[in-house]
Design a protein around this motif. Structure first.
Motif, mmCIF file in Angstrom:
data_model
loop_
_atom_site.group_PDB
_atom_site.id
_atom_site.type_symbol
_atom_site.label_atom_id
_atom_site.label_comp_id
_atom_site.label_asym_id
_atom_site.label_seq_id
_atom_site.Cartn_x
_atom_site.Cartn_y
_atom_site.Cartn_z
ATOM 1 N N THR A 264 0.842 -1.194 0.000
ATOM 2 C CA THR A 264 0.000 0.000 0.000
ATOM 3 C C THR A 264 0.877 1.244 0.000
ATOM 4 O OG1 THR A 264 -1.966 1.005 0.954
ATOM 5 C CG2 THR A 264 -0.294 0.309 2.513
ATOM 6 N N THR A 311 -9.951 -4.758 1.161
ATOM 7 C CA THR A 311 -11.372 -5.083 1.305
ATOM 8 C C THR A 311 -11.667 -6.443 0.682
ATOM 9 O OG1 THR A 311 -11.794 -2.721 1.152
ATOM 10 C CG2 THR A 311 -13.701 -4.166 0.979
ATOM 11 N N VAL A 386 -17.252 1.906 1.752
ATOM 12 C CA VAL A 386 -15.859 1.831 2.207
ATOM 13 C C VAL A 386 -14.915 2.478 1.212
ATOM 14 C CG1 VAL A 386 -15.505 -0.446 1.118
ATOM 15 C CG2 VAL A 386 -13.987 0.280 2.959
ATOM 16 N N GLY A 387 -13.810 2.970 1.731
ATOM 17 C CA GLY A 387 -12.694 3.369 0.875
ATOM 18 C C GLY A 387 -12.386 4.845 0.898
ATOM 19 N N GLU A 388 -13.365 5.671 1.158
ATOM 20 C CA GLU A 388 -13.154 7.117 1.171
ATOM 21 C C GLU A 388 -14.354 7.737 1.863
ATOM 22 O OE1 GLU A 388 -13.892 8.867 -2.750
ATOM 23 O OE2 GLU A 388 -14.328 6.843 -3.419
ATOM 24 N N PRO A 389 -14.237 9.004 2.226
ATOM 25 C CA PRO A 389 -15.398 9.644 2.842
ATOM 26 C C PRO A 389 -16.570 9.623 1.858
ATOM 27 C CG PRO A 389 -13.415 11.003 3.090
ATOM 28 C CD PRO A 389 -13.068 9.892 2.155
ATOM 29 N N THR A 412 -18.055 2.311 6.718
ATOM 30 C CA THR A 412 -16.991 1.636 7.477
ATOM 31 C C THR A 412 -15.648 2.296 7.230
ATOM 32 O OG1 THR A 412 -16.581 0.090 5.658
ATOM 33 C CG2 THR A 412 -18.237 -0.561 7.281
ATOM 34 N N TRP A 413 -15.046 2.793 8.275
ATOM 35 C CA TRP A 413 -13.714 3.394 8.134
ATOM 36 C C TRP A 413 -12.647 2.399 8.584
ATOM 37 C CZ3 TRP A 413 -9.658 3.901 11.385
ATOM 38 C CH2 TRP A 413 -8.548 4.592 10.861
ATOM 39 N N GLN A 415 -8.410 0.681 7.113
ATOM 40 C CA GLN A 415 -7.231 0.831 6.251
ATOM 41 C C GLN A 415 -6.585 -0.531 5.995
ATOM 42 O OE1 GLN A 415 -5.053 3.283 9.272
ATOM 43 N NE2 GLN A 415 -5.214 4.892 7.726
ATOM 44 N N THR A 416 -5.750 -0.595 4.973
ATOM 45 C CA THR A 416 -4.978 -1.815 4.724
ATOM 46 C C THR A 416 -4.261 -2.237 6.008
ATOM 47 O OG1 THR A 416 -4.607 -1.012 2.473
ATOM 48 C CG2 THR A 416 -3.186 -2.814 3.231
ATOM 49 N N GLU A 417 -3.731 -1.268 6.705
ATOM 50 C CA GLU A 417 -2.951 -1.525 7.913
ATOM 51 C C GLU A 417 -3.789 -2.085 9.058
ATOM 52 O OE1 GLU A 417 -3.001 1.206 6.109
ATOM 53 O OE2 GLU A 417 -1.022 2.129 5.943
ATOM 54 N N THR A 498 -3.000 7.155 12.087
ATOM 55 C CA THR A 498 -3.688 6.622 10.904
ATOM 56 C C THR A 498 -3.356 7.370 9.618
ATOM 57 O OG1 THR A 498 -5.536 8.146 11.191
ATOM 58 C CG2 THR A 498 -5.676 6.034 12.362
ATOM 59 N N ASP A 500 -5.048 9.956 8.875
ATOM 60 C CA ASP A 500 -6.306 10.647 8.583
ATOM 61 C C ASP A 500 -6.578 11.726 9.623
ATOM 62 O OD1 ASP A 500 -7.375 9.443 6.273
ATOM 63 O OD2 ASP A 500 -8.020 7.694 7.408
ATOM 64 N N ILE A 512 -14.682 11.327 9.321
ATOM 65 C CA ILE A 512 -13.333 11.311 8.752
ATOM 66 C C ILE A 512 -13.237 12.446 7.732
ATOM 67 C CG2 ILE A 512 -11.622 9.924 7.506
ATOM 68 C CD1 ILE A 512 -12.576 8.671 10.212
ATOM 69 N N ASN A 521 -6.470 9.752 -2.487
ATOM 70 C CA ASN A 521 -7.466 8.690 -2.531
ATOM 71 C C ASN A 521 -8.310 8.938 -3.783
ATOM 72 O OD1 ASN A 521 -9.553 6.864 -2.090
ATOM 73 N ND2 ASN A 521 -9.378 7.083 0.127
ATOM 74 N N ARG A 526 -5.640 4.109 -3.162
ATOM 75 C CA ARG A 526 -4.713 4.902 -2.379
ATOM 76 C C ARG A 526 -3.386 5.036 -3.117
ATOM 77 N NH1 ARG A 526 -3.558 2.854 3.662
ATOM 78 N NH2 ARG A 526 -1.499 3.776 3.826
HETATM 79 O O1 PRX Z 1 -8.329 7.938 4.245
HETATM 80 C C1 PRX Z 1 -8.992 6.784 4.685
HETATM 81 C C2 PRX Z 1 -9.793 6.205 3.543
HETATM 82 O O2 PRX Z 1 -8.975 5.218 2.946
HETATM 83 C C3 PRX Z 1 -7.718 5.129 3.630
HETATM 84 C C4 PRX Z 1 -7.254 3.708 3.651
HETATM 85 O O3 PRX Z 1 -7.042 3.266 2.352
HETATM 86 P P1 PRX Z 1 -6.728 1.739 2.067
HETATM 87 O O4 PRX Z 1 -5.612 1.296 2.930
HETATM 88 O O5 PRX Z 1 -6.546 1.598 0.598
HETATM 89 O O6 PRX Z 1 -8.011 0.959 2.527
HETATM 90 C C5 PRX Z 1 -9.217 1.201 1.908
HETATM 91 C C6 PRX Z 1 -10.235 0.178 2.342
HETATM 92 C C7 PRX Z 1 -10.305 -0.094 3.783
HETATM 93 C C8 PRX Z 1 -8.001 5.681 4.993
HETATM 94 O O7 PRX Z 1 -6.824 6.129 5.625
HETATM 95 N N1 PRX Z 1 -11.044 5.574 3.990
HETATM 96 C C9 PRX Z 1 -11.332 4.262 4.018
HETATM 97 N N2 PRX Z 1 -12.609 4.062 4.422
HETATM 98 C C10 PRX Z 1 -13.135 5.282 4.674
HETATM 99 C C11 PRX Z 1 -12.137 6.240 4.408
HETATM 100 N N3 PRX Z 1 -12.353 7.552 4.601
HETATM 101 C C12 PRX Z 1 -13.563 7.929 5.055
HETATM 102 N N4 PRX Z 1 -14.564 7.080 5.311
HETATM 103 C C13 PRX Z 1 -14.415 5.751 5.139
HETATM 104 N N5 PRX Z 1 -15.425 4.925 5.389
#
Ligand code: PRX
Length: 649
Positions: A264, A311, A386-389, A412-413, A415-417, A498, A500, A512, A521, A526
């Motif tokens: 990532t 995901t 999932v994935g972004e705001p 759902t918020w 991250q890969t981590e 994080t 974020d 977020i 994003n 990412r």
């Molecule tokens: O900025 C946040 C955003 O995606 C980042 C993580 O990206 P990645 O590791 O590729 O994982 C994506 C799938 C879990 C975060 O640091 N992000 C992910 N989900 C959300 C989000 N931002 C806002 N709302 C979310 N639900």
């Protein structure tokens, strides 16, 4: 700000859900007051070969970051995802595959999945793959992608999946860093009616002399398209599995043995290999899947993510299968061949839980009624994002047009981590506010800190950190523990940062606000600005580049690249096209700049640091408030950039 809407939990949902608000409050409290006791109990969601006696052994101390969960227990992931369901659910469907072409689909029962995974695991063994070896997957969205993942886990091999949209160069980089010994791919992939030359990309990646670690390439026949063949290295999937035994004893793995690596992007350098281990990751993926989606027997669950992203790991394969669910694996894209494809797939397979991304929602929203034409979507009960705001407009549209105002949306918020979902509503427990990921999952302790690292309380805004560990947390950056500590634990000492920013409201809900570092994003993908910049400057005519994110209606963020050419080079339309093509080749189509701004010079401080703050403002046209530019080595650069912006196409 527009008026804030609140959607209380519907009574019928709360009555039938696994957990209601009182239940959430009680369990959350237990989970943070006594994490050890909480996870000792909930670790039992899995079948262990040797039960754990130790539960949590984690430290965020600077210089000694060390994360271990269930460390003396042993288990096998594929046995938890398959074998343990066979006695009761052997003939139930594990995977429904929906092809790119709506006329192609198939299902695999748990019994069939067991057979296929064992055969492929035996085939891998026959090729010399051993416990601990790293196997690279570069696959389309076909059942064999999940079969290959599970087969690796069965024999204790570590998978490293590279998204099929990445270029040969990006694939080579990941093969080299992870020291993979095998690549599993297919002749071609198929998406939106177009073939993707996966095998050809692998061949090209392997021309890099540093990929010598690869001994074999296993090729699945998907389209039957022509492929080049290297005798002695390349093997057909169907040939090596046809005579393989249908039984393969699962390898006994320690909870802390590596399970997979997934690359990532961060704010600096090349992508990092995020390492997840066996026990904690699976406990967390299994438990979050169950509660966040309110999974109940009989549900048909569809996550539209690709297996190449986290995901796809946690909520397409491992979480659903460990719960004995039916999971849909979709080869195509949400708007092909018709705009209503996503809704059609929901009706066709009676999907009850749908998990998708804001970028897909916004693209469909732009098409209005066409996105749902001729469909009822009556089967839906819970929907996720999932994935972004997710912006409130897209949330409202998703809720109304797709869910007919019946289904709670879990934003759902994670991250890969983080391995699994950290902040999220629960369908039967949480009143929803469009645009808010709401409250922490069990065992998750978020906090907001100011730029000095002081925890700030109450309704406020700050940097989002986690003050303690949860079982699904990544353990290290593959091969570089120092980078792990540096990236996540050095900004705010003793806490996981994080990357974020977030706001917390008076109800304790988290909103977020996006990345506070140089990570973009784009359509939920990412990417580090540094990564795109280094691809740009690798072009022979480019002297310097700086990349910033700009708001984009569908993609969330778009890529705006400032490019300075070498002396004597002219910015022509041909070069414009060539540079965009170049980035696609270096990283992949997802990294293609939306805007190229030919810049005579970039704004730098006297010490040579590029002032991105100014570049961001110019890119968005916000030039009325550029702030203090007196620290620039040459302040006239700014006027020049504004002038050039007018010519940007
Ligand atoms: O900025 C946040 C955003 O995606 C980042 C993580 O990206 P990645 O590791 O590729 O994982 C994506 C799938 C879990 C975060 O640091 N992000 C992910 N989900 C959300 C989000 N931002 C806002 N709302 C979310 N639900």
């Amino acid at each position: 700000m527009s008026e804030l809407k609140i959607y209380p939990v519907k009574e019928n949902i709360a009555a039938n859900a696994l957990i209601d608000d009182a239940g959430y409050q009680k369990m959350y409290e237990q989970s943070v007051v006594n994490p050890e006791g909480f996870w000792r109990e909930h670790g039992q969601i899995l079948d262990w070969i040797k039960p754990y006696t130790k539960v949590k052994n984690t430290s965020y101390d600077p210089g000694h970051v060390d994360i271990k969960w269930f460390e003396d227990g042993t288990l096998n992931v594929s046995a938890n995802c398959i074998d343990r369901h066979l006695a009761t659910k052997g003939d139930e469907v594990a995977i429904i595959w929906e092809g790119d072409n709506p006329e192609e689909d198939k299902s695999l029962t748990y019994n069939e999945l067991h057979k296929e995974v064992c055969q492929f695991a035996n085939a891998l063994k026959a090729q010399g793959v051993k416990k601990g070896d790293v196997v690279c997957l570069y696959m389309p969205m076909v059942p064999e992608a999940a079969i290959a993942m599970l087969a690796c886990t069965r024999i204790g091999a570590v998978h490293s999946i590279v998204f099929g949209g990445f270029s040969p160069e990006a694939l080579a980089g990941r093969i080299i860093d992870s020291n993979s010994t095998i690549v599993i791919t297919s002749d071609e992939g198929l998406r939106g009616g177009r073939a993707v030359p996966l095998k050809q990309n692998v061949d090209q990646a392997l021309t890099n002399p540093d990929t010598k670690c690869i001994e074999k390439v296993i090729v699945l026949k998907r389209t039957g398209g022509d492929v080049a063949w290297t005798e002695g290295r390349d093997l057909w999937w169907h040939e090596i599995t046809e005579n393989a035994s249908e039984q393969c004893e699962p390898e006994e793995m320690n909870a802390e043995d590596p399970l997979f690596i997934l690359y990532t992007s961060g704010s600096t350098g090349q992508p990092k290999g995020v390492l997840h281990t066996t026990g904690g990751y699976l406990v967390y993926a299994t438990m979050t899947f169950k509660y966040v989606f309110d999974y109940q027997p009989g549900d048909v669950y569809w996550c539209t993510a690709d297996v190449g992203w986290i995901t796809g790991h946690s909520y397409l394969v491992y979480g659903p299968l460990a719960n004995g669910a039916t999971t849909i694996l979709f080869e195509g894209v949400p708007n092909y061949p018709s705009t209503a494809r996503m809704s059609e797939v929901v009706d066709k397979h009676n999907v009850s839980i749908l998990y998708t991304a804001p970028t897909a929602i916004r693209a469909l929203m732009a098409k209005g009624d066409e996105a749902t034409a001729g469909t009822s979507r009556n089967s839906l009960r819970v929907m996720g994002s999932v994935g972004e705001p997710i912006n409130p407009e897209a949330w409202e549209w998703y809720y109304r047009a797709i869910g007919d105002e019946k289904c709670p949306i879990v934003d759902t918020w994670w991250q890969t981590e983080t391995g699994g979902i950290l902040i999220t509503p629960l369908p039967g427990a949480t009143a929803l506010k469009p645009g808010s990921a709401t409250r922490p999952f069990f065992g998750v302790q978020p906090a907001l800190v100011d730029n000095e690292g002081q925890i700030i309380e109450g309704a406020t805004e700050g940097n989002l950190v986690m003050v303690d560990s949860w079982p699904g947390q990544m353990r290290t950056v593959y091969g570089d523990h120092e980078r792990f500590e540096q990236t996540y634990f050095s900004t705010f000492k003793g806490m996981y940062f994080t990357g974020d920013g977030a706001r917390r409201d008076e109800d304790g809900y988290y909103w977020i606000t996006g990345r506070v570092d140089d990570v973009l994003n784009v359509s939920g993908h990412r990417m580090g600005t540094a990564e795109i910049e280094s691809a740009l400057v690798a072009h022979e005519k480019i002297a310097e580049a700086a990349v910033v994110g700009v708001p984009h209606e569908i993609k969330g963020q778009g890529i705006y690249a400032y490019v300075t050419l070498n002396a004597g080079e002219e910015p022509t339309p041909e070069l414009h096209a060539e540079v965009k093509q170049w980035v696609r080749k270096e990283i992949g189509p997802i990294a293609t700049p939306d805007v190229l701004h030919w810049a005579e010079a970039l704004p730098k401080t006297r010490s040579g640091k590029i002032m991105r703050r100014i570049l961001r403002k110019i890119a968005t046209g916000d030039t009325g408030s550029l702030g203090d530019t007196s620290t620039l080595a040459d302040p006239s650069v700014v006027d020049k950039l504004i002038e050039e912006k007018a010519k940007v196409v």
